[in-house]
Write an enzyme that holds these catalytic residues in place. Structure first.
Site, PDB file in Angstrom:
ATOM      1  N   LYS A  66      16.440 -34.982  15.911  1.00  0.00           N
ATOM      2  CA  LYS A  66      15.171 -35.381  15.468  1.00  0.00           C
ATOM      3  C   LYS A  66      14.597 -36.353  16.120  1.00  0.00           C
ATOM      4  CE  LYS A  66      12.474 -34.096  12.736  1.00  0.00           C
ATOM      5  NZ  LYS A  66      12.381 -33.938  11.083  1.00  0.00           N
ATOM      6  N   HIS A  67      13.626 -36.442  17.073  1.00  0.00           N
ATOM      7  CA  HIS A  67      12.973 -37.676  17.799  1.00  0.00           C
ATOM      8  C   HIS A  67      13.818 -38.510  18.306  1.00  0.00           C
ATOM      9  CE1 HIS A  67       8.741 -36.688  16.311  1.00  0.00           C
ATOM     10  NE2 HIS A  67       9.462 -36.485  15.072  1.00  0.00           N
ATOM     11  N   ASN A 229      19.026 -50.200  17.259  1.00  0.00           N
ATOM     12  CA  ASN A 229      20.406 -50.330  16.743  1.00  0.00           C
ATOM     13  C   ASN A 229      20.924 -49.084  16.037  1.00  0.00           C
ATOM     14  OD1 ASN A 229      20.849 -53.158  18.028  1.00  0.00           O
ATOM     15  ND2 ASN A 229      19.783 -53.738  16.254  1.00  0.00           N
ATOM     16  N   HIS A 390      18.346 -46.155  24.619  1.00  0.00           N
ATOM     17  CA  HIS A 390      16.821 -45.953  24.520  1.00  0.00           C
ATOM     18  C   HIS A 390      16.292 -45.230  25.557  1.00  0.00           C
ATOM     19  CE1 HIS A 390      16.824 -49.650  21.890  1.00  0.00           C
ATOM     20  NE2 HIS A 390      17.798 -50.392  22.500  1.00  0.00           N
TER      21      HIS A 390
END
Length: 390
Positions: A66-67, A229, A390
């Site tokens: 999810k996302h 994180n 990221h």
């Protein structure tokens, strides 16, 4: 196919949108539905995760994304009768892949709602039958049995997104992305996580079983594809709590620990004994269990909301009772994508059953973190590998 047009980007106002290859063809084939921008981010990250899990453990794997972070991930170990119940497997005859999916979906059912699924190997009928019952946006796998594909094509009134990945695809050594019109370039993260990264044990207790090593490797591979994180709790081959995208490491540890506690509380006699009304949907049941196992439930009881969900008024699950049940959860492995800066992270992980820990090390307070592990007889390995994503 070199290019795939998308309806829009991350948001409806972000047009035009597409994915494409500068060289060669896309490694995915759309078998059904129409993927969106975020769907493909989840699909490609999820596929890398499960592929590495199967390579590291030799067992098929699944993840629920999810996302751009996993809500859950697991390898295909058999389920106990309790897990079959709380994962809603019903009367499906479970294959290893179905077990992997049930575990990946079931650990954090609230976060998995509307997920994108990735499977490390062929999707079989049993797995498709489990997916059929859940709210999900799509799936990516290297292959599908014919009957499984037909089941999946029926979801979302025929609009369910089904992607097939080329299992032999290897990405370019250098990857690029743009932010604010500026192009970033870096080497793809090809680092392989295996037993080698667990050899530097810095705690007084230096005994790691094969099971504990596998669980630590699973946590690290999950973290490799989780927005930083991040901290991950693993037990019996599955993530039971993932704390993703927090600016503070202790908040990651708390978030993941709270999710692990919720997972364990779902298996308590009080939760298993709840008598829901017959017409309550799964999502409403999951949300209600989340409230029932929290400190907010006294207020809900006072408002009389229980009458909307339960056949009979349930007993309050007191804070003391919940704490005593959580103490029974043991043999949990915890991984971190960067060093723990303080011993408070270990204190929090210990409260949720952590027995072994893997983290890069390198904090100026490593001594304090190691000392906290030693206080509880925990094993800690310094991997020397940071896993920011990221």
């Amino acid at each position: 196919m070199k290019e795939l047009e998308l309806k829009y980007g991350c948001n409806p106002n972000q047009k035009p949108a597409r994915v494409y290859m500068e060289d060669g063809d896309l490694p995915i084939t759309v078998l059904n539905g129409k993927p969106g921008f975020i769907n493909l981010l989840d699909a490609l990250n999820g596929w890398q995760l499960v592929k590495e899990l199967e390579e590291a453990t030799g067992v098929v794997a699944a993840t629920s994304f999810k996302h751009v972070s996993p809500a859950g991930a697991a390898i295909g170990r058999p389920l106990s009768d309790t897990l079959k119940k709380i994962y809603y497997t019903d009367d499906v005859e479970l294959t290893p892949m179905a077990c992997a999916y049930a575990r990946a979906r079931g650990a954090d059912r609230m976060s998995s709602f509307g997920d994108f699924i990735a499977l490390s190997s062929k999707c079989d009928k049993a797995t498709a039958l489990l997916i059929k019952k859940e709210v999900s946006d799509g799936i990516i796998a290297p292959a599908y049995d014919d009957d499984a594909l037909e089941i999946l094509k029926e979801k979302k009134k025929g609009g369910y997104c089904v992607l097939q990945i080329d299992a032999n695809y290897v990405p370019a050594a250098v990857e690029k992305k743009q932010v604010f019109g500026v192009t970033f370039e870096q080497g793809h993260n090809f680092i392989k996580l295996d037993d080698e990264c667990l050899k530097n044990i810095v705690s007084e207790n230096k005994t790691l079983s094969k099971e504990e090593r596998d669980n630590l490797l699973i946590s690290l591979i999950i973290l490799k594809y989780t927005q930083s994180n991040s901290v991950c709790y693993v037990k019996d081959g599955q993530a039971i709590g993932i704390g993703a995208g927090q600016q503070s490491r202790i908040h990651c540890t708390r978030l993941a620990g709270d999710k692990a506690d919720k997972w364990w509380l779902r298996q308590s006699p009080k939760v298993l004994g709840l008598q829901f009304k017959d017409d309550i949907k799964r999502a409403d049941r999951d949300n209600t269990i989340d409230i029932y196992t929290s400190d907010d439930y006294d207020d809900v009881l006072a408002e009389g909301v229980w009458q909307n969900f339960f056949k009979v008024k349930p007993e309050v699950f007191t804070r003391e009772e919940r704490r005593e049940w959580i103490k029974k959860n043991t043999d949990v492995a915890v991984g971190s994508d960067a060093f723990f800066p303080f011993g408070d992270n270990i204190e929090r992980a210990h409260r949720s059953g952590a027995k072994v820990v893997a983290q890069p090390g390198g904090s100026i307070r490593d001594d304090n973190v190691i000392e906290t592990c030693n206080k509880y007889g925990m094993v800690m390995a310094f991997t020397g590998v940071r896993l920011f994503h990221h």
